[in-house]
Design a protein around this motif. Structure first.
Motif, PDB file in Angstrom:
ATOM      1  N   GLN A 101       0.817  -1.212   0.000  1.00  0.00           N
ATOM      2  CA  GLN A 101       0.000   0.000   0.000  1.00  0.00           C
ATOM      3  C   GLN A 101       0.857   1.271   0.000  1.00  0.00           C
ATOM      4  O   GLN A 101       1.826   1.353   0.739  1.00  0.00           O
ATOM      5  N   GLY A 102       0.488   2.229  -0.843  1.00  0.00           N
ATOM      6  CA  GLY A 102       1.119   3.546  -0.810  1.00  0.00           C
ATOM      7  C   GLY A 102       0.240   4.485  -0.008  1.00  0.00           C
ATOM      8  O   GLY A 102       0.060   4.306   1.191  1.00  0.00           O
ATOM      9  N   SER A 103      -0.402   5.447  -0.714  1.00  0.00           N
ATOM     10  CA  SER A 103      -1.257   6.374   0.022  1.00  0.00           C
ATOM     11  C   SER A 103      -2.742   6.132  -0.251  1.00  0.00           C
ATOM     12  O   SER A 103      -3.578   6.952   0.098  1.00  0.00           O
ATOM     13  N   SER A 104      -3.052   5.010  -0.883  1.00  0.00           N
ATOM     14  CA  SER A 104      -4.459   4.605  -1.147  1.00  0.00           C
ATOM     15  C   SER A 104      -5.258   5.674  -1.890  1.00  0.00           C
ATOM     16  O   SER A 104      -6.399   5.965  -1.548  1.00  0.00           O
ATOM     17  N   ASN A 163       2.532  -1.089   4.504  1.00  0.00           N
ATOM     18  CA  ASN A 163       2.531   0.321   4.113  1.00  0.00           C
ATOM     19  C   ASN A 163       3.964   0.826   3.940  1.00  0.00           C
ATOM     20  O   ASN A 163       4.824   0.539   4.772  1.00  0.00           O
ATOM     21  N   GLY A 187       5.150   3.932   3.917  1.00  0.00           N
ATOM     22  CA  GLY A 187       5.400   5.284   4.414  1.00  0.00           C
ATOM     23  C   GLY A 187       6.810   5.496   4.948  1.00  0.00           C
ATOM     24  O   GLY A 187       7.357   6.599   4.878  1.00  0.00           O
TER      25      GLY A 187
END
Lengths: 104, 476
Positions: free
Chosen positions: B80-83, B99, B101
């Motif tokens: 997942q990046g920033s969805s 994630n 981040g």
């Protein structure tokens, strides 16, 4: 009194489309966990007031907001995020939600 | 339906896996907090998923160890990046949410060799700021550039505002470091512009939505930022005229970097931004050139546009463009849609964005056809997009809390995808397939009498990920 405030806060929070445009402007974004970002805080408010879910970690995110308002400029839904957070903090305190000393 | 015994075993495995994850990345980088998981299981397309934990790796080695662990224990992984992808492609369904981040470093900027090395969690806005110090740029510029990450964009196959000249991200990836579902790390492509490395696995990974491997590093091609950009914002009474102007410019030999379109309703809501009483459908053209050529290019542009438009705002450079709010209006397409929805529905509104591409020469017919279908469904519709590459984004607004309307909206978008196919276009231009476009992809391949291509895609998935642990349920 708090009931009406809850309705107003939830109504504002529900305008959020979760686009994330606000995140990069937030001074606490460096924590990375989503509850420490403006959209995460709005999500926290929705989960709490709509679904009745609060957790210690999510509440910590709410109390980490500096109230600086840097996010407001970038919110497409024009939500006054610090205002929502301030009101939600009031609701949490009024309802005696478990808030650890670390985040108070 | 699991039996009680199976559920107990499952829970035990979950607890064990979470313990192992903490050993790999440290306890602060794993969370099983229900609400934090929920926040990482929600996206801007209104989808809601679920997961057992969120993990925030800090480097490739940690990613490889996590993947190996999950592979051995049969636990699903959702990178997942920033969805912000709008297709549900990062939506988890019960496994570990990974994630990126914390993997957000720009590792190297190499001007002479023309590339930049980045970790997947770097946001576009951060890369743009850094490259501007060298007067360079990465030409891909998605509408959500403030939030979108490079890793997310690679997996989505994103495009953006400069697509008319620069295409989409697949054209700008030189090489990738990828962790395979077994935990093996591979390096594909290279740092050179030319590279013949057998089958092009780099291009295969781009747009694969994290279903084949996890991108942990990318080598991106960069180019010098243009010396100047001249802009024209032309208003047209009829959409057909705006689209014909696009064709006129293409025929003239001018190659704009920006050819963006907003329909008259968006202009109406956003007029304040450009401080003008102009009405009609708006076409924004931006042409890169050097300072000496600017006046000539702008004159050429004016000559072409004046044939069909009576109201044109010109900007000789980016500073003037900013003062006149031209691109600000285009970038406000999404916020203005929210405002429009709220004005129309008087309730918190959800904005749903479709993403089709058609041949540029058919744009006027396609826009007309979409408006007709919208009337049938009684949806207030806004249309904007990237006219230069035929990528349009019809937007409808529905009340946030109305599942019935949401279903109706999906039906409506299916009809729009059919229009795209009828005009020899495609159902997804830059937002990806994810969950929302799976049926659309099947429809497209059936329409092309190429169902075999779907079999090949399923076969590729099996070769990469035989246990189906990486972002399962997406694309095919």
């Amino acid at each position: 009194m708090v009931g009406k405030l809850k309705d107003r806060v939830l109504k504002d929070a529900l305008k959020c489309s979760f686009c994330g445009f606000c995140e990069v402007s937030c001074p606490t974004n460096f924590v990375i966990k989503r509850n420490y970002t403006p959209r995460g805080r709005i999500g926290t408010v929705i989960f709490a007031l709509k679904n009745g879910i609060t957790t210690i970690e999510s509440v910590a995110g709410i109390f980490s907001c500096l109230g600086c308002g840097a996010c407001v400029e970038y919110c497409p839904a024009e939500i006054d995020i610090p205002e929502v957070v301030r009101n939600f903090r009031y609701i949490l305190r009024t309802e005696d939600t478990e808030i650890s000393d670390e985040v108070r | 339906m699991s039996t009680k015994k199976e559920t107990i075993i499952k829970n035990k495995i979950t607890i064990m896996v979470v313990d192992e994850l903490r050993k790999i990345v440290g306890k602060d980088n794993v969370s099983t907090d229900d609400l934090l998981i929920a926040l990482h299981s929600k996206d801007a397309a209104g989808m809601v998923g679920k997961g057992i934990a969120v993990v925030y790796p800090e480097n490739t080695e940690q990613v490889a160890k996590i993947v190996k662990l999950c592979y051995e224990k049969d636990i699903k992984i959702y990178p997942q990046g920033s969805s912000t992808e709008l297709s549900g492609s990062s939506m988890p369904n019960g496994g570990v949410i990974m994630n990126f981040g914390r993997m957000n470093k720009i590792e190297e900027i190499n001007i002479v060799d023309g590339y930049v090395t980045v970790q997947p969690g770097v946001r576009f806005i951060e890369l743009e700021e850094e490259l501007s110090k060298y007067k360079y740029m990465f030409p891909i510029d998605p509408g959500s550039y403030r939030a979108a990450t490079i890793g997310g964009a690679i997996n989505t196959g994103a495009g953006g505002m400069r697509g008319a000249k620069y295409g989409s991200i697949v054209d700008w990836i030189l090489g990738l470091e990828v962790v395979l579902p077994t935990g093996d790390i591979i390096n594909i492509g290279s740092k050179t512009t030319k590279c013949r490395q057998g089958y092009n696995l780099t291009k295969l990974i781009v747009g694969s939505e994290g279903t084949l491997g996890i991108v942990t590093k990318a080598f991106l091609k960069i180019v010098p930022a243009p010396e100047n950009i001249v802009y024209a914002a032309a208003f047209f009474e009829k959409i057909e005229d705006a689209m014909s102007a696009v064709a006129d410019i293409k025929r003239s030999g001018i190659l704009p970097a920006i050819m963006e379109f907003l329909d008259e309703d968006v202009v109406e809501v956003g007029r304040k931004i450009i401080n003008s009483d102009a009405e009609g459908n708006l076409l924004i053209i931006g042409v890169e050139c050097n300072n000496e050529a600017s006046e000539r290019v702008l004159n050429n542009l004016a000559e072409i546009l004046k044939k069909r438009s009576k109201n044109i705002i010109f900007a000789k450079n980016s500073k003037e463009m900013e003062e006149k709010g031209i691109m600000e209006l285009r970038r406000a397409f999404y916020p203005l849609s929210m405002k429009f929805g709220f004005q129309q529905l008087k309730t918190p509104t959800f904005v749903l964005i479709e993403d089709i591409a058609v041949p540029v020469s058919t744009l006027h017919k396609v826009v007309k056809a979409i408006k007709e279908v919208a009337k049938k469904y009684d949806f207030a519709i806004l249309i904007g997009g990237h006219a230069g590459d035929g990528n349009i984004h019809p937007i409808i607004c529905i009340p946030t809390e109305d599942p019935e309307k949401f279903e109706k909206a999906k039906e409506f978008y299916f009809e729009i995808m059919k229009i795209a196919l009828k005009f020899e276009g495609t159902v997804s231009a830059e937002h990806g397939i994810g969950l929302l476009k799976k049926e659309g992809l099947e429809m497209e391949m059936r329409f092309r009498k190429s169902e075999k291509a779907l079999d090949i895609m399923r076969g590729i998935k099996k070769v990469f990920d035989p246990k189906n642990i990486l972002n399962p349920g997406k694309i095919v």
